[in-house]
Design a protein around this motif. Structure first.
Motif, PDB file in Angstrom:
ATOM      1  N   VAL A  73       9.685  -6.910   9.181  1.00 53.57           N
ATOM      2  CA  VAL A  73       8.544  -6.058   8.857  1.00 53.57           C
ATOM      3  C   VAL A  73       8.322  -6.068   7.342  1.00 53.57           C
TER       4      VAL A  73
ATOM      5  N   LEU B 250       5.187  -1.522   4.969  1.00 54.17           N
ATOM      6  CA  LEU B 250       5.286  -0.825   6.249  1.00 54.17           C
ATOM      7  C   LEU B 250       6.659  -0.185   6.420  1.00 54.17           C
TER       8      LEU B 250
ATOM      9  N   ALA C 204       6.720   2.964   4.496  1.00 55.98           N
ATOM     10  CA  ALA C 204       5.908   3.982   5.158  1.00 55.98           C
ATOM     11  C   ALA C 204       6.696   4.640   6.286  1.00 55.98           C
ATOM     12  N   LYS C 205       7.518   3.854   6.965  1.00 52.98           N
ATOM     13  CA  LYS C 205       8.335   4.382   8.055  1.00 52.98           C
ATOM     14  C   LYS C 205       9.554   5.134   7.527  1.00 52.98           C
TER      15      LYS C 205
END
Length: 327
Positions: free
Chosen positions: A289, A293, A296-297
């Motif tokens: 990933v 991202l 963000a997680k």
């Protein structure tokens, strides 16, 4: 206090008075933050001399004090203490404790160190699924562990969630994150006054949550099996209005996971709650990933903290390398 005056009476601020002013400021309103800064600045004041003017401290002298106090400490401790001193000096400059040009600065050779690889075990997805699927595990624990893994959130963040916070259809909810800052500068801000962040879960948690809630409409999502004892003061938000039971504490949740994963039934040999977040983030990093991202997680604020989870699997590396192959 006028900029550059140091103190209201015009005298130069000492190391001790500057530290005390910072510790009494809204920047240290949080009790844990204040405790950490107090530990650091008390030792620095003793090492440098608390009664001397702060502006008389040279950069090299400050660096030597840091090296003397924490030069042999762990990387995490060094970075924490160094950051605390840097934050204090920045506050002093912004609030006119002394002219910025006269304040000492942390020398370049006292740099922030890169954290070493984590020693936290990474549990495989199979092991996590097998644990949650065991029949003797209570529904509450199944939901908590699955939610911790799928949200990759910290334990205290998920344990602090209330039923009314949940968006079951959207599979998301707001949480008070680690280091959350209040919108107000007054001390003792309520939860509603903090800047909240969001976490998301997947189908595993979505299947378990309705069964766990079972008709309850408000109160803590995760509650203990007993009501609080007489005389024990519990905040209204931490009590279930339907059952009268209190919110499940971190200590209780940690002990439950340890008891189900301990080796030979010996206390303290089982998994730790943080391992579920750590495993989830490691699995994300291995999946290829993107860093944006991922952050963000994970809700990491610094790339250096997120990058340590990026250990792409052999399959992902082979796929990336194939891009460079002949057409």
């Amino acid at each position: 206090m006028r900029p550059g005056d140091g103190r209201a009476d015009g005298t130069l601020a000492t190391v001790r008075s500057a530290a005390d002013a910072f510790l009494d400021s809204p920047a240290c309103a949080n009790s844990n933050t204040r405790r950490s800064y107090t530990t650091t600045l008390d030792k620095v004041a003793v090492e440098l001399g608390g009664d001397r003017p702060l502006s008389s401290v040279a950069d090299e002298e400050l660096g030597q004090a840091l090296e003397q106090l924490w030069g042999e400490a762990s990387v995490a401790t060094w970075n924490t203490r160094r950051g605390a001193v840097g934050g204090w000096l920045k506050w002093c400059a912004e609030h006119g404790v002394a002219d910025a040009a006269e304040l000492p600065a942390i020398p370049a050779w006292c740099k922030c160190l890169s954290p070493p690889g984590s020693d936290t075990p990474v549990r495989s997805r199979t092991a996590i699924d097998r644990l949650i699927g065991r029949r003797e595990v209570h529904l509450r624990e199944k939901t908590l562990w699955r939610m911790l893994y799928e949200t990759a959130a910290r334990s205290e963040e998920i344990l602090g969630v209330n039923i009314e916070d949940l968006d079951l259809s959207g599979r998301t909810c707001p949480i008070k994150a680690k280091g959350a800052k209040p919108r107000t500068r007054t001390r003792g801000a309520s939860r509603e006054q903090y800047v909240m962040e969001r976490v998301w879960w997947d189908a595993g948690t979505a299947r378990l949550l309705p069964r766990l809630i079972a008709g309850r409409t408000s109160g803590p999502l995760f509650i203990g099996h007993r009501r609080p004892g007489p005389g024990k003061k519990v905040d209204a938000r931490d009590l279930c209005p339907d059952t009268g039971r209190a919110r499940l504490s971190y200590g209780q949740a940690r002990a439950l996971l340890d008891s189900h994963t301990s080796i030979g039934g010996e206390t303290g040999t089982g998994w730790d709650l943080h391992e579920l977040r750590h495993s989830a983030l490691t699995h994300l990093g291995e999946s290829g990933v993107s860093l944006l991202l991922f952050m963000a997680k994970s809700r990491h604020k610094k790339e250096q903290h997120a990058r340590r989870y990026f250990k792409p699997s052999a399959a992902v590396m082979a796929e990336v390398t194939a891009v460079l192959g002949p057409a």
